[in-house]
Every structure is written in C-alpha cells, then in structure tokens.
Design a protein around this motif. Structure first.
Motif, PDB file in Angstrom:
ATOM      1  N   SER A 119       0.814  -1.227   0.000  1.00 27.55           N
ATOM      2  CA  SER A 119       0.000   0.000   0.000  1.00 27.55           C
ATOM      3  C   SER A 119       0.843   1.271   0.000  1.00 27.55           C
ATOM      4  CB  SER A 119      -0.933   0.018   1.217  1.00 27.55           C
ATOM      5  OG  SER A 119      -0.184   0.168   2.417  1.00 27.55           O
ATOM      6  N   LYS A 120       2.150   1.139   0.127  1.00 27.01           N
ATOM      7  CA  LYS A 120       3.015   2.309   0.249  1.00 27.01           C
ATOM      8  C   LYS A 120       2.899   3.206  -0.983  1.00 27.01           C
ATOM      9  CE  LYS A 120       7.717   3.608   1.587  1.00 27.01           C
ATOM     10  NZ  LYS A 120       9.065   3.098   1.943  1.00 27.01           N
ATOM     11  N   GLN A 122       0.320   5.066  -1.734  1.00 27.79           N
ATOM     12  CA  GLN A 122      -1.065   5.370  -2.081  1.00 27.79           C
ATOM     13  C   GLN A 122      -1.590   6.539  -1.242  1.00 27.79           C
ATOM     14  OE1 GLN A 122      -3.953   2.614  -3.185  1.00 27.79           O
ATOM     15  NE2 GLN A 122      -2.604   0.841  -3.366  1.00 27.79           N
ATOM     16  N   ASP A 123      -2.633   7.160  -1.753  1.00 29.50           N
ATOM     17  CA  ASP A 123      -3.298   8.251  -1.039  1.00 29.50           C
ATOM     18  C   ASP A 123      -4.212   7.630   0.003  1.00 29.50           C
ATOM     19  OD1 ASP A 123      -4.424  10.606  -0.223  1.00 29.50           O
ATOM     20  OD2 ASP A 123      -5.749  10.810  -1.965  1.00 29.50           O
ATOM     21  N   MET A 124      -3.719   7.551   1.244  1.00 34.96           N
ATOM     22  CA  MET A 124      -4.435   6.828   2.285  1.00 34.96           C
ATOM     23  C   MET A 124      -5.463   7.715   2.983  1.00 34.96           C
ATOM     24  SD  MET A 124      -2.910   3.957   1.873  1.00 34.96           S
ATOM     25  CE  MET A 124      -3.464   2.961   3.261  1.00 34.96           C
ATOM     26  N   VAL A 152      -7.187  -0.746   1.236  1.00 39.79           N
ATOM     27  CA  VAL A 152      -7.086  -0.286  -0.151  1.00 39.79           C
ATOM     28  C   VAL A 152      -7.410  -1.374  -1.169  1.00 39.79           C
ATOM     29  CG1 VAL A 152      -5.497   1.632   0.264  1.00 39.79           C
ATOM     30  CG2 VAL A 152      -4.579  -0.665  -0.072  1.00 39.79           C
ATOM     31  N   TRP A 153      -7.184  -2.632  -0.812  1.00 38.43           N
ATOM     32  CA  TRP A 153      -7.402  -3.725  -1.761  1.00 38.43           C
ATOM     33  C   TRP A 153      -8.860  -3.869  -2.180  1.00 38.43           C
ATOM     34  CZ3 TRP A 153      -6.425  -4.427   3.449  1.00 38.43           C
ATOM     35  CH2 TRP A 153      -7.416  -5.062   4.189  1.00 38.43           C
ATOM     36  N   ARG A 158      -7.245   0.644  -6.805  1.00 38.73           N
ATOM     37  CA  ARG A 158      -6.141   0.657  -5.842  1.00 38.73           C
ATOM     38  C   ARG A 158      -5.482  -0.715  -5.757  1.00 38.73           C
ATOM     39  NH1 ARG A 158      -6.850   5.480  -2.378  1.00 38.73           N
ATOM     40  NH2 ARG A 158      -8.726   6.524  -3.139  1.00 38.73           N
ATOM     41  N   GLN A 161      -2.673  -0.779  -8.096  1.00 42.73           N
ATOM     42  CA  GLN A 161      -1.452  -0.148  -7.575  1.00 42.73           C
ATOM     43  C   GLN A 161      -0.673  -1.117  -6.689  1.00 42.73           C
ATOM     44  OE1 GLN A 161      -1.971   4.006  -6.116  1.00 42.73           O
ATOM     45  NE2 GLN A 161      -4.064   3.849  -6.871  1.00 42.73           N
ATOM     46  N   GLU A 162      -1.381  -1.942  -5.918  1.00 38.69           N
ATOM     47  CA  GLU A 162      -0.695  -2.929  -5.092  1.00 38.69           C
ATOM     48  C   GLU A 162      -0.031  -3.990  -5.967  1.00 38.69           C
ATOM     49  OE1 GLU A 162      -2.080  -2.869  -0.743  1.00 38.69           O
ATOM     50  OE2 GLU A 162      -3.573  -4.043  -1.841  1.00 38.69           O
ATOM     51  N   TYR A 220     -12.544   3.114   0.779  1.00 39.68           N
ATOM     52  CA  TYR A 220     -11.898   3.388  -0.508  1.00 39.68           C
ATOM     53  C   TYR A 220     -12.825   3.045  -1.666  1.00 39.68           C
ATOM     54  CZ  TYR A 220      -7.589   3.844   2.181  1.00 39.68           C
ATOM     55  OH  TYR A 220      -6.636   4.235   3.089  1.00 39.68           O
ATOM     56  N   ASP A 224     -14.048   5.866  -4.314  1.00 36.74           N
ATOM     57  CA  ASP A 224     -13.677   5.751  -5.722  1.00 36.74           C
ATOM     58  C   ASP A 224     -14.880   5.593  -6.647  1.00 36.74           C
ATOM     59  OD1 ASP A 224     -11.036   6.002  -5.004  1.00 36.74           O
ATOM     60  OD2 ASP A 224     -10.604   3.859  -5.066  1.00 36.74           O
TER      61      ASP A 224
END
Length: 320
Positions: A119-120, A122-124, A152-153, A158, A161-162, A220, A224
C-alpha cells in the motif's frame, strides 16, 4: 488492532534463535527449467492472490494467515517468523493492518529479504473517529494503529497499484524474470481494469448512494465510486459499537429508509442482525476479503469472484 504483546515479543526472540540454525535460501524448489524458484511469504489473502498472479510459476507463494482467520489481530508463531526470515520476498499490506511487521522485520535486518509494503505510496484515508478513540482507550499509539484505513485492496483501481508494487519488487528480487513478472502483472491489471469498469457502470445510476456496513472496510471503494459508507463500527471488525453509535445507525436507517444492513464473513453478524431487526431491514454479506472461508475455497472463488459478489450485493441494496 492490538499492540505487539509481550508474549509475541518472546515468540520473536525464539524465532530469531530458530532462524539462526543454518537456513539456506538457496535450497528452494526449482522450476521446470531447473532455475531456483523465489520463496515468497505474504501476510494475508489479498496479498497472496496479487503476488501469485504476478509470480505465476516462477515462485512458491504462501499466505501466513490461514483460511478463515481474521487478520487484524493475528500474531505470528515462531514458525511463521522463521518462514519470513527464510524467504526471498515478504509481501504485506501495511498502513497498520499487520501490527507485528516492524518487530519481525527489525530482527531480519541485514538479510537479503526483499520487503514489499504493497500500500506504500497510495493516497491513504484516515481512520474513523470511533477507531481512533478505541485505540486511545486500549493504549495504542499512532505507530501501532497508524490512524489510517488499510483496506485499499477493496477498490479495484487501488488493487492495481498494489499489484504494480509487487511486480516492481519481484523484478528487483529476480531481475532475470523481470519481463515475465511485468507480463503477468499486465494481464492481471487488465482483469482488474475490467472489474473497475463493471463497478463504475453498476453505480452510475443507482437509487441511493449510502450503505450501512458492519465493519468500516469499504471507505476506498465508496470514495472511488461515488458512494457513502455508513459503518456501524470502526476499522477493526471485532470493535463493539456503543449504545450511542447503535442508536445513531438505527435513526439513520429509518430516516433514509435503508432496506439492507451488510455484515461480513469471518466475524459474527450479531450487531447487523440486531439493527436489521430493529428497522425491518434484511441482511446481506459484503465481504472485506480479509481471508477466504473454507466454503469459498471449495467454490474456487478468488479475489475477482468475491468482488463480483460484492458488486451484486451492493447493486441490489442500492436499488431498493
């Protein structure tokens, strides 16, 4: 999410001694071509699924947290810690979900382990006020619970992105197969892109945008796709809502004529059942995909399959 306990710290010490007994990372299985396979440990189901999709046949991928186990408060045994320290790659979600990670990785400092915090970057999103208050009462500091929503998953965009973060790490750990990892990631990202389009299409013209869920895992996804998550409790599924929270949810459900209260797998549906009975609503599953049940595994369900079930459940509730 609990702090690292004293007993877990003792487990960690034992694992360090255990892993100092001559484990050789070169003694892995081999692929059909005779090349050594990467040994990859992942924290829980989504990390396992994403990694397996990227690695294909080039790695042995394992999930530390077994099927049917809720991951928020799981802690590793000495055997689990030894597996991480003996692996080539370790993949975890981050954002405070796996509260035991920092201590385990500090013990592995200086090894050749490639670590992926998927997750690093990402816009958390920040956690709920209720979750922060619960953490303060339990004596957790910001480092332990992070103050962030880790889920995020549960948004397909997102999740891509992972997958890309995992692809980059595997390419670094095994540069000879970098192009294969990229091709595998591209193929899976395309499937996730199609899933994203299905979500966008389904939620473009629903009757309502708000949904009540037992566990605040879908922030999330809601953000989204233009929806509003109304959680009964906070980020930790075992959190018990206060009487004031319960009354607030009941009032919201009545005022907005909510017909479905969503609960999840791996934890009791008692709270959702209580609210549904109070307001005359039905209940339905909205799966946070924190681990597959034995029944889901028997049905050969995977991340995309469960996400499609979530889509159908949400679409039905949002059109009542």
């Amino acid at each position: 999410m609990r702090m690292w306990t004293a007993s877990a710290a003792l487990i960690l010490t034992g694992a360090v001694l255990l892993t100092g007994c001559g484990n050789d990372k070169s003694e892995g299985k081999t692929s059909g071509s005779g090349e050594a396979k990467l040994k990859i440990e992942t924290s829980f189901y989504p990390m396992y699924e994403f990694t397996k999709q990227v690695a294909g046949d080039l790695a042995d991928v394992e999930s530390l947290i077994p099927a049917g186990v809720e991951p928020h408060d799981w802690e590793p045994s000495p055997k689990d810690i030894a597996k991480i320290q003996d692996a080539d790659v370790f993949v975890y979600n981050g954002a405070g979900l796996e509260g035991w990670v920092d201590q385990v990785l500090s013990a592995a400092d200086g090894s050749s382990l490639t670590v992926v915090e998927a997750s690093k970057g990402q816009d958390m999103m920040e956690g709920t006020e209720e979750e922060d208050h619960e953490a303060e009462e339990a004596g957790h500091d910001d480092h332990d619970h992070g103050g962030l929503d880790p889920h995020v998953w549960l948004s397909p965009v997102r999740a891509v992105q992972e997958v890309r973060a995992i692809e980059a790490a595997l390419g670094k750990a095994d540069p000879d197969n970098k192009e294969t990892y990229k091709a595998n990631a591209d193929a899976y990202a395309a499937k996730l892109g199609q899933l994203d389009q299905e979500f966008k299409s389904a939620f473009a013209q629903v009757k309502r945008k708000d949904f009540i869920t037992q566990h605040a895992a879908f922030g999330y996804l809601a953000k989204d796709y233009g929806l509003e998550q109304v959680p009964i409790a906070g980020l930790s599924p075992e959190q018990e809502p206060s009487a004031e929270q319960m009354a607030g949810i009941v009032n919201f459900a009545r005022e907005h004529k909510v017909k479905t209260i969503y609960f999840e797998t791996l934890v009791t549906s008692k709270v959702a059942d209580t609210i549904a009975k109070e307001v005359g609503a039905e209940t339905a599953v909205l799966n946070p995909l924190e681990g597959l049940t034995d029944e889901e595994k028997a049905q050969n369900l995977d991340y995309i399959g469960v996400m499609k079930q979530n889509l159908e459940a949400l679409k039905k509730g949002l059109n009542q």
